[in-house]
Scaffold this motif. Structure first.
Motif, mmCIF file in Angstrom:
data_model
loop_
_atom_site.group_PDB
_atom_site.id
_atom_site.type_symbol
_atom_site.label_atom_id
_atom_site.label_comp_id
_atom_site.label_asym_id
_atom_site.label_seq_id
_atom_site.Cartn_x
_atom_site.Cartn_y
_atom_site.Cartn_z
ATOM 1 N N ALA A 50 6.249 5.789 32.401
ATOM 2 C CA ALA A 50 6.471 4.460 31.812
ATOM 3 C C ALA A 50 5.599 3.440 32.530
ATOM 4 C CB ALA A 50 7.936 4.070 31.919
ATOM 5 N N GLN A 51 4.623 2.916 31.840
ATOM 6 C CA GLN A 51 3.740 1.929 32.457
ATOM 7 C C GLN A 51 4.488 0.618 32.703
ATOM 8 O OE1 GLN A 51 0.099 1.446 30.272
ATOM 9 N NE2 GLN A 51 -0.524 3.580 30.531
ATOM 10 N N VAL A 52 4.115 -0.031 33.783
ATOM 11 C CA VAL A 52 4.752 -1.293 34.150
ATOM 12 C C VAL A 52 4.587 -2.337 33.046
ATOM 13 C CG1 VAL A 52 4.649 -3.224 35.784
ATOM 14 C CG2 VAL A 52 4.570 -0.873 36.624
ATOM 15 N N GLU A 53 3.522 -2.225 32.280
ATOM 16 C CA GLU A 53 3.288 -3.203 31.213
ATOM 17 C C GLU A 53 4.364 -3.154 30.125
ATOM 18 O OE1 GLU A 53 0.232 -0.671 28.354
ATOM 19 O OE2 GLU A 53 -0.592 -1.973 29.908
ATOM 20 N N THR A 54 5.199 -2.104 30.124
ATOM 21 C CA THR A 54 6.292 -2.032 29.138
ATOM 22 C C THR A 54 7.569 -2.704 29.636
ATOM 23 O OG1 THR A 54 7.101 0.142 29.897
ATOM 24 C CG2 THR A 54 5.361 0.136 28.225
ATOM 25 N N PHE A 55 7.559 -3.225 30.862
ATOM 26 C CA PHE A 55 8.748 -3.900 31.396
ATOM 27 C C PHE A 55 9.185 -5.055 30.497
ATOM 28 C CE2 PHE A 55 9.075 -3.005 36.243
ATOM 29 C CZ PHE A 55 8.931 -1.654 36.016
ATOM 30 N N GLU A 56 8.235 -5.903 30.140
ATOM 31 C CA GLU A 56 8.560 -7.127 29.414
ATOM 32 C C GLU A 56 9.273 -6.825 28.097
ATOM 33 O OE1 GLU A 56 8.997 -11.123 28.678
ATOM 34 O OE2 GLU A 56 8.379 -10.112 30.533
ATOM 35 N N ALA A 57 8.891 -5.714 27.454
ATOM 36 C CA ALA A 57 9.496 -5.361 26.168
ATOM 37 C C ALA A 57 10.954 -4.946 26.308
ATOM 38 C CB ALA A 57 8.696 -4.239 25.506
ATOM 39 N N MET A 58 11.418 -4.719 27.527
ATOM 40 C CA MET A 58 12.829 -4.390 27.725
ATOM 41 C C MET A 58 13.728 -5.509 27.224
ATOM 42 S SD MET A 58 12.703 -2.562 31.504
ATOM 43 C CE MET A 58 14.494 -2.490 31.650
ATOM 44 N N ARG A 59 13.209 -6.729 27.183
ATOM 45 C CA ARG A 59 13.997 -7.861 26.690
ATOM 46 C C ARG A 59 14.352 -7.684 25.214
ATOM 47 N NH1 ARG A 59 13.532 -11.593 30.733
ATOM 48 N NH2 ARG A 59 11.641 -11.496 32.014
ATOM 49 N N LEU A 60 13.585 -6.857 24.516
ATOM 50 C CA LEU A 60 13.816 -6.634 23.088
ATOM 51 C C LEU A 60 14.820 -5.519 22.835
ATOM 52 C CD1 LEU A 60 10.049 -6.748 21.991
ATOM 53 C CD2 LEU A 60 11.704 -8.632 21.976
ATOM 54 N N ASN A 61 15.253 -4.844 23.905
ATOM 55 C CA ASN A 61 16.197 -3.735 23.802
ATOM 56 C C ASN A 61 17.529 -4.168 24.412
ATOM 57 O OD1 ASN A 61 17.754 -1.416 24.228
ATOM 58 N ND2 ASN A 61 15.989 -0.128 24.708
ATOM 59 N N PRO A 62 18.564 -4.379 23.605
ATOM 60 C CA PRO A 62 19.845 -4.884 24.121
ATOM 61 C C PRO A 62 20.434 -4.043 25.251
ATOM 62 C CG PRO A 62 19.817 -4.951 21.727
ATOM 63 C CD PRO A 62 18.600 -4.183 22.143
ATOM 64 N N LYS A 63 20.208 -2.722 25.222
ATOM 65 C CA LYS A 63 20.753 -1.861 26.268
ATOM 66 C C LYS A 63 19.952 -1.964 27.564
ATOM 67 C CE LYS A 63 22.804 1.697 23.281
ATOM 68 N NZ LYS A 63 22.798 3.155 22.950
ATOM 69 N N ALA A 64 18.657 -2.156 27.443
ATOM 70 C CA ALA A 64 17.794 -2.179 28.626
ATOM 71 C C ALA A 64 17.649 -3.567 29.230
ATOM 72 C CB ALA A 64 16.413 -1.632 28.268
ATOM 73 N N ALA A 65 17.797 -4.595 28.411
ATOM 74 C CA ALA A 65 17.551 -5.967 28.869
ATOM 75 C C ALA A 65 18.327 -6.347 30.131
ATOM 76 C CB ALA A 65 17.849 -6.953 27.738
ATOM 77 N N PRO A 66 19.619 -5.981 30.255
ATOM 78 C CA PRO A 66 20.366 -6.380 31.458
ATOM 79 C C PRO A 66 19.800 -5.797 32.752
ATOM 80 C CG PRO A 66 21.868 -5.732 29.698
ATOM 81 C CD PRO A 66 20.496 -5.318 29.269
ATOM 82 N N LEU A 67 19.065 -4.691 32.665
ATOM 83 C CA LEU A 67 18.523 -4.051 33.864
ATOM 84 C C LEU A 67 17.285 -4.776 34.382
ATOM 85 C CD1 LEU A 67 20.302 -1.828 32.479
ATOM 86 C CD2 LEU A 67 18.730 -0.150 33.456
ATOM 87 N N LEU A 68 16.594 -5.468 33.493
ATOM 88 C CA LEU A 68 15.318 -6.068 33.867
ATOM 89 C C LEU A 68 15.461 -7.072 35.005
ATOM 90 C CD1 LEU A 68 12.309 -6.131 33.245
ATOM 91 C CD2 LEU A 68 12.755 -7.924 31.552
ATOM 92 N N LYS A 69 16.562 -7.797 35.032
ATOM 93 C CA LYS A 69 16.750 -8.809 36.083
ATOM 94 C C LYS A 69 16.824 -8.179 37.471
ATOM 95 C CE LYS A 69 21.801 -8.839 35.481
ATOM 96 N NZ LYS A 69 22.032 -7.949 36.627
ATOM 97 N N ASP A 70 17.210 -6.909 37.538
ATOM 98 C CA ASP A 70 17.274 -6.221 38.826
ATOM 99 C C ASP A 70 15.950 -5.555 39.185
ATOM 100 O OD1 ASP A 70 19.991 -6.818 39.294
ATOM 101 O OD2 ASP A 70 20.614 -5.162 38.000
ATOM 102 N N MET A 71 15.032 -5.491 38.221
ATOM 103 C CA MET A 71 13.767 -4.786 38.420
ATOM 104 C C MET A 71 12.605 -5.711 38.760
ATOM 105 S SD MET A 71 14.222 -2.197 35.165
ATOM 106 C CE MET A 71 12.543 -1.576 35.216
ATOM 107 N N VAL A 72 12.730 -6.979 38.392
ATOM 108 C CA VAL A 72 11.647 -7.928 38.653
ATOM 109 C C VAL A 72 12.190 -9.138 39.394
ATOM 110 C CG1 VAL A 72 10.336 -7.195 36.626
ATOM 111 C CG2 VAL A 72 11.932 -9.111 36.435
#
Length: 411
Positions: A50-72
């Motif tokens: 999974a390339q780091v450039e796909t991080f931002e798109a996690m905001r478009l995934n309701p299941k993944a979005a909550p994890l992003l705040k802990d990753m960046v």
């Protein structure tokens, strides 16, 4: 005075509890205890694509979005874990080590993440203690041969394989010799790297307290693709029980790892292959291999059902993290690929200019997808389906799933 003294004692205790809850840790954590060591092993999906450039798109995934705040962090860049260190072999040409951050996935076209990134983030929240991850993952490797545990004995060719070799006029003696040399090679490499790190922890984790020592706390296994697709080794794979040999090998791997590391009840998490999502949701084009996929997943989960492993082995069904929405968009993209390739060939041959060709390709995509769908399609994935589409949204959930499952096995 008694009242003042009591208040001074209550405040630190309250703050301790507050910080433990705030960081997802346990109030009874002992930061000065043994260093917690976790081993992550497997093949290309444990490496992570999974390339780091796909991080931002996690905001478009309701299941993944909550994890992003802990990753960046606040600056939008991947965090660097202050209390989690890693030594990784197999994902790069050289051994990688340092504080855990993004970039410990497969090296090619990186930086990438595998499950290790969020596993470390959430394992640290569960424990609130320093952690060392030892990651050993090589792409394209099997359990039946490459990771074959010593207790399973030598690999024996199946009758169908021997018949095929004879028809091809292959030298059977040479094939048997080569197979014997390959058998268990990556199991031994895995154990060698684990031991080399444990023998010199300060080279990876500079703050290591040798007086407190370390504790082997868990093992995560995420492998399977090369076994699943090998019809020669598993000739009855499309029938119930067709992968029983894999389940037995995996059970033996658990026994041998525990024996070789001298940790009889080492907590063990199995990441069950889930490319394609739950098989009961497979579409028309997936029906031809639905049975094969489910049979293999059942075999992967088998060890957790054995009485000897009760309470010390858990499974994580990675099918539950598959992004069905993105997968459907990719299916639609495949429908227009013949036209896209035709235009690309026209550009290459000089029949049309690059600008004209790209305009027609863009128009084709605009006709097939709306703006939001196009954003999701282009930004959410970075690799093949069998690598969980190279989606950070999927891999992040898998890593967290591994950590959550491991936490249930810890004393």
């Amino acid at each position: 005075m008694k009242s003042d003294h009591r208040q001074k004692r209550i405040l630190p205790i309250a703050l301790t509890l507050l910080f433990a809850i705030g960081f997802g840790g346990r109030a009874d954590a002992e930061p000065n205890g043994p260093l917690k060591v976790f081993i992550l092993a497997g093949q290309s999906n444990m490496q992570g694509h999974a390339q780091v450039e796909t991080f931002e798109a996690m905001r478009l995934n309701p299941k993944a979005a909550p994890l992003l705040k802990d990753m960046v962090g606040p600056n939008g860049e991947p965090i660097v874990c202050e209390r989690v260190w890693i030594s990784s072999i197999g994902s790069s040409d050289q051994v990688q080590s340092g504080r855990l951050t993004a970039g410990f996935g497969a090296q090619a076209k990186g930086p990438k993440i595998g499950p290790e990134f969020t596993f470390g983030i959430y394992m640290q929240q569960h424990l609130n203690e320093p952690i060392l991850i030892i990651k050993t993952a090589w792409g394209g490797k099997s359990l039946h041969t490459d990771f074959r545990p010593p207790g399973a004995g030598p690999y024996t060719f199946t009758e169908s394989q021997l018949e095929t070799f004879q028809k091809q006029n292959k030298d059977l003696d040479q094939l048997k010799t080569e197979k014997a040399q390959a058998t268990g090679h990556y199991y031994r490499m895995m154990m060698d790297h684990i031991r080399s790190v444990l023998d010199d922890i300060p080279s990876v984790y500079p703050d290591y307290d040798s007086a407190s020592g370390y504790e082997l706390s868990g093992f995560v296994w995420f492998q399977g693709w090369n076994d699943m697709v090998d019809r020669g080794v598993y000739p009855n794979r499309d029938q119930p029980g067709g992968y029983d040999a894999y389940g037995e090998l995996l059970a033996q791997l658990i026994r041998d790892v525990r024996k070789d590391l001298d940790v009889p009840r080492l907590p063990f998490v199995i990441g069950v292959m889930g490319v394609g999502g739950p098989t009961d949701q497979y579409g028309p084009d997936q029906q031809r291999y639905k049975g094969v996929h489910q049979n293999f997943r059942d075999a992967m989960a088998f060890p957790a059902s054995l009485p000897e492993f009760e309470g010390s082995v858990a499974t994580v069904l990675t099918e539950n993290y598959w992004d069905q929405k993105v997968a459907r968009l990719r299916d639609r993209e495949k429908e227009i690929q013949p036209e896209v390739k035709e235009l690309q060939e026209a550009i290459k041959s000089g029949k049309i200019s690059r600008e004209q060709g790209q305009q027609q390709i863009d128009a084709l995509y605009a006709k097939t997808f709306n703006d939001r769908e196009l954003e999701i399609l282009q930004d959410s994935t970075s690799n093949f389906d069998f690598h969980y589409m190279g989606s950070a949204g999927i891999l992040a959930q898998i890593g967290k799933g591994f950590a959550d499952a491991m936490a249930t096995l810890l004393p």
